[in-house]
Scaffold this active site. Structure first.
Site, PDB file in Angstrom:
ATOM      1  N   HIS A 427       0.834  -1.205   0.000  1.00 31.90           N
ATOM      2  CA  HIS A 427       0.000   0.000   0.000  1.00 31.90           C
ATOM      3  C   HIS A 427       0.865   1.249   0.000  1.00 31.90           C
ATOM      4  CE1 HIS A 427      -3.745   2.269   1.266  1.00 31.90           C
ATOM      5  NE2 HIS A 427      -2.770   3.145   1.480  1.00 31.90           N
ATOM      6  N   GLU A 428       1.868   1.298   0.887  1.00 32.47           N
ATOM      7  CA  GLU A 428       2.706   2.496   0.973  1.00 32.47           C
ATOM      8  C   GLU A 428       3.492   2.716  -0.314  1.00 32.47           C
ATOM      9  OE1 GLU A 428       2.397   4.689   3.080  1.00 32.47           O
ATOM     10  OE2 GLU A 428       1.176   3.592   4.511  1.00 32.47           O
ATOM     11  N   HIS A 431       1.641   4.424  -3.049  1.00 36.37           N
ATOM     12  CA  HIS A 431       1.584   5.885  -3.018  1.00 36.37           C
ATOM     13  C   HIS A 431       2.704   6.467  -3.884  1.00 36.37           C
ATOM     14  CE1 HIS A 431      -1.635   6.730  -0.255  1.00 36.37           C
ATOM     15  NE2 HIS A 431      -1.137   5.932   0.670  1.00 36.37           N
TER      16      HIS A 431
END
Length: 608
Positions: A427-428, A431
């Site tokens: 998820h990170e 980004h």
């Protein structure tokens, strides 16, 4: 080089869709400042391939010459009389689409939130374009000629005061870098010397503001604060390069310590995507968790230094360290750093295969002549002491390292380390992917609006969920976000990701009642989950760790969905809306498969 044509007032031929949402109370790293109150509006327009054929046939038929010339001609025709410059991050993506980016200028200075992106298809014709160019009245004289602006130091102090930044500038001096840019030397409290840039900013009321853009890297927040150049106590907008979120457990291949055992893996890298392996940058071979794509270490104090921090080191390259969930976090830090390094490199290699390459702005020290800007691996901080129960990723423009901070979660006893939750890292890292692709590698501030920022969270959930799918899953599979780190079967999203409207009732109009990026992101992620299963039902599911391609197209539905969503990021305009991002995915499919999945994609979005 800046153009010097006169800027024209009036309306462009494309409508500007301005989306506004009520503001939540998101604090600035615990200092009581609501950053959401300073978000820029999502004000871009997007002309998709279908609309262009109907409304702009002359543009649609443009071809000939090189793709840069074609793209430049599009901008000249669509915004006649306006001045602009081409940003130096154009490239041809792995799907054959050429992406060219422009920034509007006024009196030789940037309008910092006015962008134009043009996408040229494999056939050399214009596929689509989007923009947020300013169309209101222009100042008659350049502010540099009139000296009609404040001292940059006043603007710097104004930003620090308005945002309650803990920066000491009592002995600071201004160092001029060029006509419009300065650096603030002699400060303390920031992770690097703050910078200032004189530029315009298009306001929501249709007027233009002259601002000092003050850049301050505070660790948990990396801010671009647009301070009024005359009234320096006024901050118009703030862009934060750091994305904050709470995350779920995902399989790579094991989602969390409750669902499998650790195993020793030999040489896990893919030499096609990491030709120097994970522990070399092509110049230096390392015996620690450092290489071309990432550098991982402990960061117990949450500080800015990372090069001298502890990281595991083994001259025999055996990164094998004890870990058990009932151990105290610091006692297994070497295992934590190793896991974080492994997961981040796995993401790098997969995303590279799907199109996030050097020229697209990926994160690498050595780009070995493949385009883009190097010297920007991802800094991975395990057990970061600057916070708990969270993680974040800072995405500066291409050429500057990304930074991932992974925290300890205290919702279970003993506390849990999210380095062992693959979904946190996926998820990170996503980004970084979405911020580098949207608007071009040199523009990392295109997802800072409420709706576009929400999609940033949704993309992170989508990729982590797609990667997590199990061999026996079908469209009835539901995935909860954040069970393990939250120590709760309900996780930390409003609803599970599901194709059932009874299990997950979120639809587009749900956004009207949400004013927080994670809530809006769950709506977007739910739409993409529908796309994922429609494509899997049509093309099947590859349960292997890497996609199999045929003529550049993933043969299965799972990786095809990931590829189309990623291509859509590169096609969509800066600060996209849900509708524009949807259209960009449809245009991506038109380019990649000649639209063979159009119905499946439309049905997925129509359902939600």
């Amino acid at each position: 080089m800046h153009g010097l044509l006169l800027a024209a007032a009036g309306l462009l031929s494309l409508p500007l869709h301005v989306i506004a949402h009520p503001q939540p109370s998101t604090n600035l790293a615990g200092r009581g400042v609501d950053l959401d109150a300073y978000r820029m509006a999502d004000r871009s327009s997007y002309m998709n391939s279908d609309d262009m054929k109907l409304k702009q046939p002359g543009i649609a038929s443009l071809s000939g010459g090189n793709y840069v010339d074609t793209a430049t001609e599009v901008v000249k025709r669509m915004v006649p009389g306006m001045t602009f410059r081409m940003v130096d991050d154009h490239y041809v993506g792995e799907s054959g689409i050429s992406h060219v980016y422009f920034r509007q200028t006024m009196h030789g200075m940037d309008i910092d939130n006015s962008d134009f992106n043009v996408n040229i298809g494999k056939d050399g014709k214009v596929l689509s374009f989007g923009h947020s160019f300013y169309t209101g009245p222009a100042p008659d004289k350049a502010p540099v000629e009139k000296r009609d602006f404040s001292d940059p130091m006043k603007a710097f102090h104004g930003a620090c005061k308005a945002l309650n930044l803990p920066i000491n500038a009592d002995k600071a001096t201004v160092q001029t870098m060029n006509e419009h840019e300065v650096m603030f030397m002699g400060t303390s409290g920031a992770m690097s010397d703050p910078q200032g840039k004189l530029c315009y900013m298009a306001k929501e009321d249709g007027t233009l503001a002259l601002t000092w853009r003050v850049e301050t890297d505070m660790g948990d927040n990396w801010l671009l604060s647009y301070v009024d150049a005359k009234e320096t106590e006024k901050v118009h907008n703030v862009v934060d390069y750091v994305s904050h979120a709470t995350y779920q457990v995902y399989r790579w291949p094991i989602p969390d310590p409750t669902e499998g055992k650790r195993e020793t893996i030999e040489n896990p890298w893919n030499l096609k995507t990491s030709p120097f392996t994970w522990i070399s940058d092509g110049k230096t071979n390392y015996t620690t968790t450092r290489g071309n794509n990432a550098i991982a270490q402990a960061n117990f104090d949450g500080g800015e230094d990372y090069l001298n921090n502890h990281r595991p080191n083994n001259k025999n390259l055996k990164f094998e360290y004890p870990y058990a969930p009932n151990m105290s976090p610091k006692s297994y830090i070497d295992a934590s750093v190793t896991q974080l390094f492994y997961s981040a490199n796995m993401v790098h290699d997969l995303y590279y295969m799907l199109g996030f390459t050097e020229k697209a702005g990926n994160f690498q020290v050595n780009n070995h002549g493949q385009g883009g800007k190097g010297n920007d691996f991802v800094i991975l901080n395990a057990q970061d002491g600057s916070g708990t129960n969270n993680a974040n990723f800072a995405t500066p423009p291409d050429g500057k390292p990304g930074r991932m901070r992974v925290y300890i979660w205290t919702k279970a006893k003993p506390a849990r380390d999210s380095s062992f939750e693959a979904g946190t890292v996926i998820h990170e890292y996503t980004h970084g992917l979405s911020n580098r692709l949207t608007g071009g590698p040199a523009n990392a501030g295109c997802l800072n609006g409420m709706e576009s920022g929400g999609m940033g969270e949704g993309w992170g959930d989508f990729f982590a969920t797609a990667i997590r799918l199990k061999p026996n899953d079908n469209r009835n599979a539901n995935y909860v976000h954040g069970e393990w780190v939250n120590n709760s079967p309900k996780g930390n999203r409003m609803y599970p990701y599901s194709t059932s409207l009874q299990t997950n009732p979120l639809v587009y109009t749900s956004c009207n009642k949400y004013n927080e990026v994670h809530a809006i992101g769950t709506v977007w992620g739910s739409m993409l989950y529908e796309v994922l299963w429609n494509l899997i039902d049509k093309h099947g599911k590859n349960d292997g760790p890497t996609p199999v391609f045929e003529n550049g197209v993933p043969k299965d539905g799972k990786y095809l969905a990931m590829k189309l969503v990623m291509d859509g990021m590169a096609i969509q305009p800066c600060k996209p809306t849900f509708v524009q991002a949807r259209d960009a995915i449809i245009d991506a499919d038109m380019n990649l498969t000649k639209g063979s999945n159009r119905c499946e994609i439309w049905k997925a979005f129509a359902k939600r």
